[in-house]
Design an enzyme around this catalytic site. Structure first.
Site, PDB file in Angstrom:
ATOM      1  N   HIS A  17       0.858  -1.007   0.084  1.00 54.25           N
ATOM      2  CA  HIS A  17       0.055   0.190   0.252  1.00 54.25           C
ATOM      3  C   HIS A  17       0.947   1.021  -0.023  1.00 54.25           C
ATOM      4  CE1 HIS A  17      -2.900  -2.668   2.063  1.00 54.25           C
ATOM      5  NE2 HIS A  17      -3.435  -2.709   0.825  1.00 54.25           N
ATOM      6  N   LYS A  41     -16.979  -7.406   7.078  1.00 54.48           N
ATOM      7  CA  LYS A  41     -15.769  -7.665   7.210  1.00 54.48           C
ATOM      8  C   LYS A  41     -15.202  -7.842   8.666  1.00 54.48           C
ATOM      9  CE  LYS A  41     -13.343  -6.733   2.814  1.00 54.48           C
ATOM     10  NZ  LYS A  41     -12.300  -5.914   2.243  1.00 54.48           N
ATOM     11  N   ARG A  90      -2.088  -6.895  -7.891  1.00 47.57           N
ATOM     12  CA  ARG A  90      -1.075  -7.640  -7.677  1.00 47.57           C
ATOM     13  C   ARG A  90      -1.261  -8.857  -8.711  1.00 47.57           C
ATOM     14  NH1 ARG A  90      -1.545 -10.592  -2.690  1.00 47.57           N
ATOM     15  NH2 ARG A  90      -3.937  -9.891  -2.889  1.00 47.57           N
ATOM     16  N   SER A 127      -2.604  -7.655   3.048  1.00 41.11           N
ATOM     17  CA  SER A 127      -3.339  -7.620   4.278  1.00 41.11           C
ATOM     18  C   SER A 127      -3.765  -8.747   5.000  1.00 41.11           C
ATOM     19  CB  SER A 127      -4.505  -6.502   4.513  1.00 41.11           C
ATOM     20  OG  SER A 127      -3.897  -5.169   3.926  1.00 41.11           O
TER      21      SER A 127
END
Length: 152
Positions: A17, A41, A90, A127
């Protein structure tokens, strides 16, 4: 002024990040790191702590703001007069997902999405993986920006 939103959960804010923000600062005047609040979440760090950690990381940089928000990212961008959304990708899977969202955001509000590819050495860092390592008591410092204090 070129203002962008860099949205995410940032639970926690990784060196990936950080890399995206630093690279985006080369062509944006201001970046708002938007911490999206999603009650579905289950996060490791509470929202307020994530805001404080990232604010402290960028303390003294007037080109970076950190805010939590609810709702759609495109609505948050409009409320902050941001014409761009920055996203790091990614994998090909990330690209396909982000392309769909970018198309919708452009149609809804004319907001452009800028995709930055993750640097190759950071591709494996997420993460999710960092949270899993934390849950097993592992040292995650090599996956986080050097000045990020996860103990505040």
């Amino acid at each position: 002024m070129k203002r962008a939103i860099f949205p995410g959960t940032f639970d926690p804010f990784t060196i990936g990040h950080y890399s995206v923000v630093e690279r985006a600062l080369t062509f944006m005047d201001e970046i708002i790191i938007g911490i999206g609040v999603n009650e579905k979440k289950h996060t490791w760090f509470p929202t307020e702590k994530r805001v404080r950690m990232i604010e402290k990381l960028y303390a003294g940089n007037p080109r970076i703001r950190v805010e939590a928000y609810n709702g759609l990212t495109v609505d948050f961008a409009c409320m902050r007069d941001a014409r761009f959304i920055i996203r790091g990708i990614r994998t090909v899977h990330d690209f396909e997902y982000e392309e769909t969202i970018a198309d919708i955001n452009r149609k809804l509000a004319g907001i452009e999405t800028i995709l930055l590819f993750t640097e190759p050495e950071l591709t494996a860092i997420s993460s999710t993986i960092v949270r899993e390592l934390l849950s097993y008591g592992k040292d995650v410092s090599s996956f986080l920006p050097a000045d990020l204090d996860i103990n505040i």
